[in-house]
Design an enzyme around this catalytic site. Structure first.
Site, mmCIF file in Angstrom:
data_model
loop_
_atom_site.group_PDB
_atom_site.id
_atom_site.type_symbol
_atom_site.label_atom_id
_atom_site.label_comp_id
_atom_site.label_asym_id
_atom_site.label_seq_id
_atom_site.Cartn_x
_atom_site.Cartn_y
_atom_site.Cartn_z
ATOM 1 C CD GLU A 119 -2.936 -1.134 2.295
ATOM 2 O OE1 GLU A 119 -2.684 -0.459 3.314
ATOM 3 O OE2 GLU A 119 -4.005 -1.740 2.144
ATOM 4 C CD GLU A 264 -3.635 -6.355 3.725
ATOM 5 O OE1 GLU A 264 -4.344 -5.650 4.483
ATOM 6 O OE2 GLU A 264 -2.416 -6.175 3.577
#
Length: 486
Positions: A119, A264
């Protein structure tokens, strides 16, 4: 539809390929004070039918334990290494040789992906990794080619859902964020050219956490929410809508067929009024049913490749995003299941617990009966204990939120005591604490005063090196102000 546009926007900002679809994957995070031994975790994965695992680093012990397990591995490169690999092909080659080639050839680890960064384009990073992520991705790919592994191992870059947004409040308005649009297209083209997938992390829980007007039912998969209509397509849950916002962003830019991995997805069990085992079980079981149906999303029919977040709780993660950050696991810190869950790998709703877990002695640190609540040492002692341990199960709407003042203090002391392996010095708060062999847990409810597992020391250097969605480990600066509850 205004709430959808708002919720999606807040969710995207704060929420935080060679596509081998087959079974559910799990994220194995290691930001824990007392992680389970890697061999124990690999047995846990296999016993529960997980066929894929996603790591956040390349810890040697973890990878070696995965050897010959048959579990497919996505190995990770932390964000703090991106600058090194962006500026040095040789560094990338050394990393691939040590952490990919060796494990494949010597330890028979089934490495299929390298996750370059985690990220890295979060808005909270303020552009720290904007110039290094893509070059690092390119250099790791070059290293895989040189090693003769590029057909077997694919690069990817797990991205938060804040890299795209909808300008219209529905999925068809999806496109990549304006400030990184050109960079995203370059990365997407690179992934496409190399037969690699786009990896995205999607968290409907964050929408509920950050927006009090978000309709609760839309976070789940029960079909009870009023649908969002986008053209001729109906969206009954946040996951499908968010996923297809990405699909539209890819399609608009000429990459409509790029494989997508959900890196995720999950729901926490504590640390917030909406983070509880009931909601977590409902969400994760609903998602598993969604996967097992095989119908995918309106824009992407077919199987979904996904990794559940997460396998095991991590009690040393930063709580800057919220106290829930330490409670994403479907298993507790000791590998015990938190709730029934059918992963679609067996006919049972019962998760298989970790085996041969070794605990410390059955003793706890609590507040002395003779100690006074108005003792001036109480507040600083509790603050100190919680800043260096874990008090995220205390507070409104949490598992131990109904403790009285003495219970709160004792919980804090015991958390610190267990974190420090029950050392005598860890239960010497001035005239306030004592060690007991009588379990102080309340008789009613789910609140438990834990006993820590035996420490595992291998790979200790890795446990606090992960840079990811939680913005680093900063426990000492995250003092839990229990005194306000006393």
């Amino acid at each position: 539809m205004g709430w959808f546009s708002l919720a999606l926007g807040v969710f995207l900002m704060v929420s935080l390929g060679m596509q081998s679809v087959g079974g559910i994957g799990a994220n194995w995070g290691t930001q824990a004070s007392h992680p389970l031994p890697p061999d124990t975790v690999v047995t846990l994965l296999r016993d529960n039918g997980f066929q894929k695992v996603k790591l956040f680093d390349a810890d040697y012990d973890s990878l070696k334990a995965l050897g010959k397990s048959g579990v497919e591995v996505m190995v990770g490169i932390p964000n703090d290494l991106l600058a090194t690999f962006a500026t040095s092909v040789k560094a990338a080659e050394r990393w691939v040789s040590k952490n990919v080639s060796t494990h494949i050839s010597t330890n028979n680890v089934n490495i299929r992906y390298v996750a370059v960064g985690n990220e890295p384009f979060l808005t909270t990073y303020n552009g720290s990794f904007l110039t290094t992520t893509f070059p690092a991705l390119q250099n790791i790919q070059s290293a895989l080619i040189k090693a003769g592994l590029s057909s077997q191992v694919k690069v990817t870059c797990p991205l938060n859902a804040d890299v795209y947004l909808s300008s219209t409040g529905v999925p068809s308005g999806g496109d990549f964020r304006a400030d990184i649009h050109d960079l995203m297209i370059a990365i997407v083209k690179f992934l496409s050219d190399n037969g690699a997938p786009f990896t995205v992390n999607i968290y409907p829980f964050i929408s509920l956490y950050t927006d009090s007007n978000f309709p609760v039912e839309y976070a789940f998969f029960d079909g009870n929410a009023s649908p969002i209509t986008d053209g001729g397509m109906n969206y009954y849950n946040m996951f499908d809508a968010n996923h297809d916002t990405l699909v539209w962003a890819l399609q608009k830019n000429g990459f409509g067929n790029l494989p997508i991995i959900v890196g995720e997805i999950g729901w926490p069990t504590d640390g917030d009024v909406n983070a509880n085992p009931t909601y977590a079980q409902r969400f994760n079981q609903g998602f598993m049913s969604h996967l097992s149906g095989g119908k995918g999303t309106p824009m992407r029919p077919g199987p979904i490749d996904a990794y559940m977040f997460s396998l095991i709780d991590e009690d040393a993660k930063s709580i800057q995003p919220g106290n829930f950050e330490r409670h994403w696991g479907i298993f507790a810190y000791d590998g015990s299941p938190k709730y029934p869950l059918n992963l679609g790998t067996t006919n049972s709703n019962a998760l298989v617990p970790a085996k041969n877990v070794q605990y410390l002695e059955k003793k706890w640190c609590v507040m002395k009966p003779s100690a006074k609540l108005d003792d001036p040492q109480v507040a600083p002692s509790v603050s100190y204990a919680c800043s260096l341990a874990d008090c995220t199960e205390l507070g409104y709407g949490t598992t131990c939120g109904n403790l009285d003042a003495r219970g709160n203090i004792s919980y804090a002391f015991n958390s610190y005591y267990q974190r420090n392996n029950q050392q005598d010095e860890a239960c010497k708060f001035p005239n306030l604490s004592m060690v007991t062999k009588t379990d102080p847990s309340p008789q009613n409810g789910n609140c438990k005063f834990g006993i820590m597992i035996q420490p595992y020391y291998g790979g200790a250097e890795r446990r606090f090196g992960r840079i990811g969605r939680t913005w680093g480990l900063a426990a000492a600066s995250s003092i839990f102000l229990l005194w306000t509850m006393l």
